[in-house]
Design a protein around this motif. Structure first.
Motif, PDB file in Angstrom:
ATOM      1  N   GLY A   1       0.813  -1.211   0.000  1.00 23.46           N
ATOM      2  CA  GLY A   1       0.000   0.000   0.000  1.00 23.46           C
ATOM      3  C   GLY A   1       0.844   1.256   0.000  1.00 23.46           C
ATOM      4  N   GLY A   2       1.905   1.270   0.815  1.00 27.04           N
ATOM      5  CA  GLY A   2       2.782   2.434   0.839  1.00 27.04           C
ATOM      6  C   GLY A   2       3.465   2.679  -0.489  1.00 27.04           C
ATOM      7  N   GLU A   3       3.900   1.610  -1.145  1.00 26.78           N
ATOM      8  CA  GLU A   3       4.538   1.748  -2.453  1.00 26.78           C
ATOM      9  C   GLU A   3       3.556   2.258  -3.499  1.00 26.78           C
ATOM     10  OE1 GLU A   3       8.020  -1.696  -2.230  1.00 26.78           O
ATOM     11  OE2 GLU A   3       5.956  -2.253  -2.749  1.00 26.78           O
ATOM     12  N   MET A   4       2.320   1.775  -3.453  1.00 30.14           N
ATOM     13  CA  MET A   4       1.323   2.270  -4.404  1.00 30.14           C
ATOM     14  C   MET A   4       1.075   3.761  -4.217  1.00 30.14           C
ATOM     15  SD  MET A   4      -1.546  -0.700  -5.042  1.00 30.14           S
ATOM     16  CE  MET A   4      -1.791  -1.242  -3.347  1.00 30.14           C
ATOM     17  N   GLN A   5       1.080   4.213  -2.966  1.00 34.29           N
ATOM     18  CA  GLN A   5       0.871   5.640  -2.740  1.00 34.29           C
ATOM     19  C   GLN A   5       2.068   6.456  -3.226  1.00 34.29           C
ATOM     20  OE1 GLN A   5      -1.356   7.652  -2.931  1.00 34.29           O
ATOM     21  NE2 GLN A   5      -2.338   7.717  -0.914  1.00 34.29           N
ATOM     22  N   LEU A   6       3.270   5.913  -3.122  1.00 33.84           N
ATOM     23  CA  LEU A   6       4.443   6.603  -3.660  1.00 33.84           C
ATOM     24  C   LEU A   6       4.355   6.717  -5.174  1.00 33.84           C
ATOM     25  CD1 LEU A   6       7.270   5.010  -1.495  1.00 33.84           C
ATOM     26  CD2 LEU A   6       6.266   7.276  -1.240  1.00 33.84           C
ATOM     27  N   VAL A   7       3.855   5.683  -5.836  1.00 36.93           N
ATOM     28  CA  VAL A   7       3.630   5.754  -7.284  1.00 36.93           C
ATOM     29  C   VAL A   7       2.601   6.839  -7.594  1.00 36.93           C
ATOM     30  CG1 VAL A   7       2.839   4.512  -9.331  1.00 36.93           C
ATOM     31  CG2 VAL A   7       4.199   3.320  -7.608  1.00 36.93           C
ATOM     32  N   SER A   8       1.546   6.895  -6.787  1.00 33.72           N
ATOM     33  CA  SER A   8       0.508   7.896  -6.983  1.00 33.72           C
ATOM     34  C   SER A   8       1.071   9.310  -6.854  1.00 33.72           C
ATOM     35  CB  SER A   8      -0.618   7.678  -5.962  1.00 33.72           C
ATOM     36  OG  SER A   8      -1.634   8.638  -6.111  1.00 33.72           O
ATOM     37  N   ILE A   9       1.957   9.516  -5.879  1.00 36.08           N
ATOM     38  CA  ILE A   9       2.583  10.829  -5.692  1.00 36.08           C
ATOM     39  C   ILE A   9       3.480  11.167  -6.885  1.00 36.08           C
ATOM     40  CG2 ILE A   9       4.265  12.097  -4.300  1.00 36.08           C
ATOM     41  CD1 ILE A   9       3.085  10.597  -1.852  1.00 36.08           C
ATOM     42  N   ALA A  10       4.277  10.189  -7.335  1.00 38.94           N
ATOM     43  CA  ALA A  10       5.134  10.421  -8.500  1.00 38.94           C
ATOM     44  C   ALA A  10       4.302  10.780  -9.721  1.00 38.94           C
ATOM     45  CB  ALA A  10       5.978   9.176  -8.771  1.00 38.94           C
ATOM     46  N   ARG A  11       3.194  10.083  -9.920  1.00 35.53           N
ATOM     47  CA  ARG A  11       2.310  10.368 -11.062  1.00 35.53           C
ATOM     48  C   ARG A  11       1.704  11.766 -10.949  1.00 35.53           C
ATOM     49  NH1 ARG A  11      -2.977   6.756 -11.507  1.00 35.53           N
ATOM     50  NH2 ARG A  11      -3.359   7.934  -9.591  1.00 35.53           N
ATOM     51  N   ALA A  12       1.324  12.159  -9.728  1.00 32.61           N
ATOM     52  CA  ALA A  12       0.681  13.450  -9.534  1.00 32.61           C
ATOM     53  C   ALA A  12       1.631  14.624  -9.743  1.00 32.61           C
ATOM     54  CB  ALA A  12       0.086  13.517  -8.122  1.00 32.61           C
ATOM     55  N   LEU A  13       2.924  14.399  -9.529  1.00 33.98           N
ATOM     56  CA  LEU A  13       3.886  15.500  -9.590  1.00 33.98           C
ATOM     57  C   LEU A  13       4.779  15.472 -10.827  1.00 33.98           C
ATOM     58  CD1 LEU A  13       5.002  15.620  -5.840  1.00 33.98           C
ATOM     59  CD2 LEU A  13       3.496  17.230  -7.033  1.00 33.98           C
ATOM     60  N   VAL A  14       4.678  14.427 -11.648  1.00 34.77           N
ATOM     61  CA  VAL A  14       5.611  14.268 -12.757  1.00 34.77           C
ATOM     62  C   VAL A  14       5.523  15.418 -13.762  1.00 34.77           C
ATOM     63  CG1 VAL A  14       4.092  12.884 -14.257  1.00 34.77           C
ATOM     64  CG2 VAL A  14       6.587  12.541 -14.333  1.00 34.77           C
ATOM     65  N   HIS A  15       4.348  16.049 -13.894  1.00 33.83           N
ATOM     66  CA  HIS A  15       4.208  17.153 -14.838  1.00 33.83           C
ATOM     67  C   HIS A  15       4.373  18.516 -14.163  1.00 33.83           C
ATOM     68  CE1 HIS A  15       0.264  16.575 -13.086  1.00 33.83           C
ATOM     69  NE2 HIS A  15      -0.231  17.629 -13.690  1.00 33.83           N
ATOM     70  N   GLU A  16       4.852  18.505 -12.915  1.00 30.90           N
ATOM     71  CA  GLU A  16       5.150  19.717 -12.148  1.00 30.90           C
ATOM     72  C   GLU A  16       3.957  20.682 -12.100  1.00 30.90           C
ATOM     73  OE1 GLU A  16       8.911  20.678 -14.310  1.00 30.90           O
ATOM     74  OE2 GLU A  16       9.786  20.449 -12.305  1.00 30.90           O
ATOM     75  N   PRO A  17       2.826  20.236 -11.582  1.00 23.97           N
ATOM     76  CA  PRO A  17       1.650  21.105 -11.529  1.00 23.97           C
ATOM     77  C   PRO A  17       1.807  22.210 -10.489  1.00 23.97           C
ATOM     78  CG  PRO A  17       1.233  19.117 -10.286  1.00 23.97           C
ATOM     79  CD  PRO A  17       2.576  18.928 -10.950  1.00 23.97           C
TER      80      PRO A  17
END
Length: 271
Positions: free
Chosen positions: A167-183
């Motif tokens: 679960g923790g790793e999935m949330q880290l992926v979610s954070i990386a996805r959310a920030l990859v385009h530098e919103p």
């Protein structure tokens, strides 16, 4: 309003960069009702909220107070009934759904309690998705994705699928996805609500580190006073408005007494 006349993402981004002191998020007089049978139920009642560049704001309140509704209206997933919402100088309220979707993809990152990863895509493909939707150049996309995956500590998991992660790793992926385009703005709905305490601390530490590095503002909904204490400011949502707030005396520097202040405020407001 002037921001409502901004017609292109590029123009809005330029305005934001030329006025770095301006708010990253401005919510004014926000109303939202939902139908319960034949009767409308008011959830937000003229709510005001401003978030500055690189500021992290935590939203706390009782269940059903409208915290997730607020995030959905900011993101343009729901359209508010009245009021104004501006994200990086771009108006969201009253705009067609296609326009709200366009702004959301370009200017907002989102992290959810239940991760919302695409199960048929591996870590690398999940993280790359926002850049692909925005049609960023393939070469730039590959470099940026690899850098973000390494930044969240999942380089050895890049080819794994969500069901192969904790679960923790999935949330880290979610954070990386959310920030990859530098919103300019990140919305986080209970980002630590579905992981163990140790993973929750790691997630909060990484979330703050990455958003500070990128200058991204954060609005985070949480029930946890411990995790709210990581924010620069805590806003308490009750009866459809921000009824009170606690601001750290020195942003970015949190003291042991912060947690006591948060608990005291929750007790005062009977939250």
């Amino acid at each position: 309003m002037q921001a409502a006349g901004v017609d292109s993402i590029g123009d809005a981004a330029s305005n934001t960069m030329s006025n770095p002191a301006g708010p990253r998020l401005a919510v004014r007089g926000l109303y939202k009702d939902y139908a319960l049978g034949t009767e409308p139920v008011r959830v937000l009642s003229g709510l005001d909220l401003q978030v500055d560049p690189a500021e992290m704001v935590a939203i706390m309140g009782p269940s059903g107070a409208g915290k997730t509704t607020l995030l959905n209206c900011i993101a343009g997933i729901d359209d508010s009934d009245a009021g104004q919402i501006e994200v990086a100088g771009m108006s969201m309220h009253g705009r067609p759904e296609a326009r709200r979707t366009h702004v959301r993809r370009e200017a907002i990152g989102m992290v959810f309690q239940f991760f919302n990863l695409i199960p048929t895509l591996n870590v690398r493909e999940n993280v790359a998705l926002p850049l692909q939707i925005l049609r960023r150049p393939a070469a730039d996309t590959a470099d940026r994705v690899e850098a973000m995956i390494e930044r969240v500590g999942l380089k050895k998991r890049a080819d794994h699928f969500p069901f192969q992660l904790s679960g923790g790793e999935m949330q880290l992926v979610s954070i990386a996805r959310a920030l990859v385009h530098e919103p300019p703005l990140l919305l986080a709905d209970e980002p630590t609500g579905n992981v163990n305490p140790a993973a929750g601390r790691r997630i909060m530490d990484l979330l703050i580190t990455l958003t500070r590095e990128q200058g991204t503002s954060v609005v985070m909904v949480t029930h946890s006073p411990e995790h709210a204490a990581w924010a620069d400011r805590i806003c308490f949502l009750k009866d459809g408005v921000i009824s009170s707030e606690y601001r750290h005396p020195e942003p970015g520097r949190h003291e042991p007494d912060d947690l006591k202040h948060i608990y005291d405020r929750l007790l005062e407001l009977e939250i």
